[in-house]
Design an enzyme around this catalytic site. Structure first.
Site, PDB file in Angstrom:
ATOM      1  N   LYS A 178       0.966  -1.140   0.006  1.00  0.00           N
ATOM      2  CA  LYS A 178      -0.091   0.035   0.217  1.00  0.00           C
ATOM      3  C   LYS A 178       0.868   1.271  -0.139  1.00  0.00           C
ATOM      4  O   LYS A 178       1.857   1.215   0.558  1.00  0.00           O
ATOM      5  CB  LYS A 178      -0.954  -0.092   1.219  1.00  0.00           C
ATOM      6  CG  LYS A 178      -1.867  -1.152   1.299  1.00  0.00           C
ATOM      7  CD  LYS A 178      -2.511  -1.286   2.531  1.00  0.00           C
ATOM      8  CE  LYS A 178      -1.446  -1.457   3.810  1.00  0.00           C
ATOM      9  NZ  LYS A 178      -2.003  -2.000   5.158  1.00  0.00           N
ATOM     10  N   THR A 227      -6.460   9.171   9.372  1.00  0.00           N
ATOM     11  CA  THR A 227      -6.000   8.013   8.657  1.00  0.00           C
ATOM     12  C   THR A 227      -5.689   7.026   9.842  1.00  0.00           C
ATOM     13  O   THR A 227      -5.227   5.980   9.575  1.00  0.00           O
ATOM     14  CB  THR A 227      -4.886   8.254   7.869  1.00  0.00           C
ATOM     15  OG1 THR A 227      -3.767   8.804   8.676  1.00  0.00           O
ATOM     16  CG2 THR A 227      -5.093   9.249   6.837  1.00  0.00           C
ATOM     17  N   GLY A 229      -6.276   3.841  11.233  1.00  0.00           N
ATOM     18  CA  GLY A 229      -7.124   2.578  10.829  1.00  0.00           C
ATOM     19  C   GLY A 229      -7.377   2.227   9.453  1.00  0.00           C
ATOM     20  O   GLY A 229      -8.074   1.337   9.020  1.00  0.00           O
ATOM     21  N   THR A 230      -6.617   3.036   8.574  1.00  0.00           N
ATOM     22  CA  THR A 230      -6.824   2.774   7.009  1.00  0.00           C
ATOM     23  C   THR A 230      -6.423   1.628   6.519  1.00  0.00           C
ATOM     24  O   THR A 230      -7.110   0.950   5.985  1.00  0.00           O
ATOM     25  CB  THR A 230      -5.854   3.812   6.331  1.00  0.00           C
ATOM     26  OG1 THR A 230      -4.616   3.583   6.991  1.00  0.00           O
ATOM     27  CG2 THR A 230      -6.475   5.344   6.415  1.00  0.00           C
ATOM     28  N   GLY A 231      -5.423   1.011   7.154  1.00  0.00           N
ATOM     29  CA  GLY A 231      -4.855  -0.521   6.620  1.00  0.00           C
ATOM     30  C   GLY A 231      -5.859  -1.546   7.301  1.00  0.00           C
ATOM     31  O   GLY A 231      -6.137  -2.477   6.401  1.00  0.00           O
ATOM     32  N   CYS A 232      -6.082  -1.533   8.501  1.00  0.00           N
ATOM     33  CA  CYS A 232      -7.455  -2.368   8.907  1.00  0.00           C
ATOM     34  C   CYS A 232      -8.497  -2.354   7.949  1.00  0.00           C
ATOM     35  O   CYS A 232      -8.969  -3.407   7.589  1.00  0.00           O
ATOM     36  CB  CYS A 232      -7.747  -2.139  10.410  1.00  0.00           C
ATOM     37  SG  CYS A 232      -6.254  -1.957  11.513  1.00  0.00           S
TER      38      CYS A 232
HETATM   39  N1  LIG Z   1      -3.941  10.159   2.577  1.00  0.00           N
HETATM   40  C1  LIG Z   1      -4.609   9.288   1.974  1.00  0.00           C
HETATM   41  N2  LIG Z   1      -5.544   9.240   0.866  1.00  0.00           N
HETATM   42  C2  LIG Z   1      -6.046   8.564   0.101  1.00  0.00           C
HETATM   43  N3  LIG Z   1      -5.740   7.113   0.360  1.00  0.00           N
HETATM   44  C3  LIG Z   1      -5.032   6.829   1.458  1.00  0.00           C
HETATM   45  C4  LIG Z   1      -4.283   7.776   2.196  1.00  0.00           C
HETATM   46  N4  LIG Z   1      -3.578   7.345   3.198  1.00  0.00           N
HETATM   47  C5  LIG Z   1      -3.743   5.777   2.952  1.00  0.00           C
HETATM   48  N5  LIG Z   1      -4.640   5.594   1.774  1.00  0.00           N
HETATM   49  C6  LIG Z   1      -4.991   4.353   1.505  1.00  0.00           C
HETATM   50  O1  LIG Z   1      -5.421   3.543   2.646  1.00  0.00           O
HETATM   51  C7  LIG Z   1      -4.960   2.265   2.401  1.00  0.00           C
HETATM   52  C8  LIG Z   1      -4.263   1.816   3.647  1.00  0.00           C
HETATM   53  O2  LIG Z   1      -2.747   2.220   3.138  1.00  0.00           O
HETATM   54  P1  LIG Z   1      -1.943   2.621   4.288  1.00  0.00           P
HETATM   55  O3  LIG Z   1      -0.345   2.485   3.714  1.00  0.00           O
HETATM   56  O4  LIG Z   1      -2.214   3.994   5.273  1.00  0.00           O
HETATM   57  O5  LIG Z   1      -2.073   1.459   5.439  1.00  0.00           O
HETATM   58  P2  LIG Z   1      -1.532   1.173   6.765  1.00  0.00           P
HETATM   59  O6  LIG Z   1      -0.198   2.073   7.149  1.00  0.00           O
HETATM   60  O7  LIG Z   1      -1.136  -0.260   7.071  1.00  0.00           O
HETATM   61  O8  LIG Z   1      -2.528   1.715   7.680  1.00  0.00           O
HETATM   62  P3  LIG Z   1      -2.446   1.625   9.399  1.00  0.00           P
HETATM   63  O9  LIG Z   1      -1.620   2.630   9.947  1.00  0.00           O
HETATM   64  O10 LIG Z   1      -3.969   1.765   9.600  1.00  0.00           O
HETATM   65  O11 LIG Z   1      -1.768   0.352   9.931  1.00  0.00           O
HETATM   66  C9  LIG Z   1      -4.284   2.078   0.996  1.00  0.00           C
HETATM   67  O12 LIG Z   1      -5.397   1.551   0.104  1.00  0.00           O
HETATM   68  C10 LIG Z   1      -3.987   3.459   0.684  1.00  0.00           C
HETATM   69  O13 LIG Z   1      -3.984   3.846  -0.716  1.00  0.00           O
HETATM   70  C1  LIG Z   2      -5.634  -2.963  17.613  1.00  0.00           C
HETATM   71  C2  LIG Z   2      -5.023  -2.327  16.350  1.00  0.00           C
HETATM   72  N1  LIG Z   2      -4.591  -2.989  15.236  1.00  0.00           N
HETATM   73  C3  LIG Z   2      -4.053  -2.386  14.265  1.00  0.00           C
HETATM   74  C4  LIG Z   2      -3.723  -1.068  14.274  1.00  0.00           C
HETATM   75  C5  LIG Z   2      -3.236  -0.468  13.108  1.00  0.00           C
HETATM   76  O1  LIG Z   2      -3.630   0.724  12.406  1.00  0.00           O
HETATM   77  C6  LIG Z   2      -3.911  -0.401  15.370  1.00  0.00           C
HETATM   78  N2  LIG Z   2      -3.775   0.958  15.432  1.00  0.00           N
HETATM   79  N3  LIG Z   2      -4.692  -1.108  16.474  1.00  0.00           N
END
Ligand SMILES: Nc1ncnc2c1ncn2[C@@H]1O[C@H](COP(=O)(O)OP(=O)(O)OP(=O)(O)O)[C@@H](O)[C@H]1O
Ligand SMILES: Cc1ncc(CO)c(N)n1
Length: 297
Positions: A178, A227, A229-232
């Site tokens: 991502k 942002t 929880g975007t990854g979850c």
């Molecule tokens: N500022 C943004 N605008 C649009 N899309 C975004 C943005 N930030 C993240 N994304 C999208 O959100 C999704 C998760 O990406 P990200 O790289 O943020 O995950 P992550 O770091 O694992 O998240 P977390 O911090 O919750 O673990 C991807 O599809 C990414 O393209």
């Molecule tokens: C419980 C939990 N899982 C995953 C993440 C990563 O976004 C978080 N901040 N908290």
């Protein structure tokens, strides 16, 4: 979805008291996408929009027993893993996945929260690679996680491709690296690291590797602090798509659209880095449907 067969998804992850990430984000996302959500909690975290205040891990048996209880009774069409915290839990979860023979498995290799708290012990990375990656249909690392898994630094799209190949060789059928953390000019929308100009910094690109070729999925980068929880949320949407029986590439596109809407229509909650809007995607779908109906009248 008129009652006959409801798709079911299981999340194996940590609880986020703040409601924006972890189990809470996963269940909200499943629900929004018409999927019945179930959970196996691996740890309880104390969190709000300022970060992680505490981590209370559960023993590996707790995760295994929750997974078994759900698997033996309700059934699981797709499963995702999030925060697993230690090697014991990883081994227990992997053993259950193997024993049920589940294949629609999404591994979100959660390591560090956005505020810097450790959500996976450093020494558990090896177990993640050896035990869980071979069972994954899709793994969804962000850039720092991909760096740890591949053992290299990522500064360009060319690096990202190399990392995807290395991670792909560890067993998952697809790797999505991502682009949320990509601070380079163009946000990854360039080849081999050549800068693409200032305009392109407004793009966020997710790289998909399917074992033979690469696809880049681009979205508009939203300039927001909300942002959490975007990854979850992204990996939960992907899992919901798979539970609904979608083809993998379609589920990946659905997840991108879901997270884009969730970030674009942020809720502005909390005084720190707030959660995304899990309603936004469905509301857009409904608006679009209403417009089509209106036009047909
Ligand atoms: N500022 C943004 N605008 C649009 N899309 C975004 C943005 N930030 C993240 N994304 C999208 O959100 C999704 C998760 O990406 P990200 O790289 O943020 O995950 P992550 O770091 O694992 O998240 P977390 O911090 O919750 O673990 C991807 O599809 C990414 O393209
Ligand atoms: C419980 C939990 N899982 C995953 C993440 C990563 O976004 C978080 N901040 N908290």
């Amino acid at each position: 979805m008129s009652g006959r067969r409801i798709p079911k998804a299981l999340t194996v992850a940590g609880s986020d008291s703040g409601g924006g990430a972890g189990i809470q984000a996963d269940l909200k996302t499943f629900q929004e996408l018409g999927v019945f959500g179930m959970s196996a909690i691996t740890a309880v975290t104390v969190q709000n929009t300022f970060g992680v205040g505490g981590v209370y891990p559960l023993p590996p048996e707790a995760a295994a027993e929750q997974i078994r209880a759900v698997g033996e009774d309700l059934g699981v069409d797709a499963l995702k893993t999030g925060m697993l915290f230690d090697a014991g839990v990883i081994r227990a979860v992997a053993a259950e996945i193997r024993s049920f023979g589940w294949e629609r498995v999404v591994v979100d290799p959660v390591m560090i929260a956005k505020g810097g708290a450790e959500l996976l012990r450093r020494e558990a990375v090896l177990a993640l690679k050896q035990e869980l990656l071979p069972l994954a249909l899709i793994i969804t690392p962000n850039i720092p996680e991909a760096e740890v898994l591949a053992g290299m630094s990522i500064r360009s799209m060319r690096d990202r491709r190399e990392a995807a190949r290395i991670i792909g060789a560890m067993g998952p059928k697809l790797v999505v690296i991502k682009g949320g953390h990509d601070a380079s000019p163009g946000g990854g929308s360039y080849d081999g690291g050549s800068a693409a100009g200032t305009e392109a910094t407004e793009v966020v690109v997710d790289l998909v590797y399917d074992g033979s070729g690469f696809t880049e999925l681009a979205g508009r980068r939203i300039n927001t602090v909300h942002t959490h929880g975007t990854g979850c949320t992204y990996s939960a949407a992907l899992t919901a798509g798979l539970a609904r029986g979608m083809a993998v590439q379609d589920a990946i596109s659905l997840a991108r659209e879901f997270i884009q809407a969730a970030i674009e229509e942020g809720l502005g909650l909390g005084r720190g880095q707030g959660p995304t809007n899990h309603w936004a995607y469905r509301r857009r779908q409904e608006l679009q449907r209403d417009r089509v109906l209106e036009a047909g009248r």
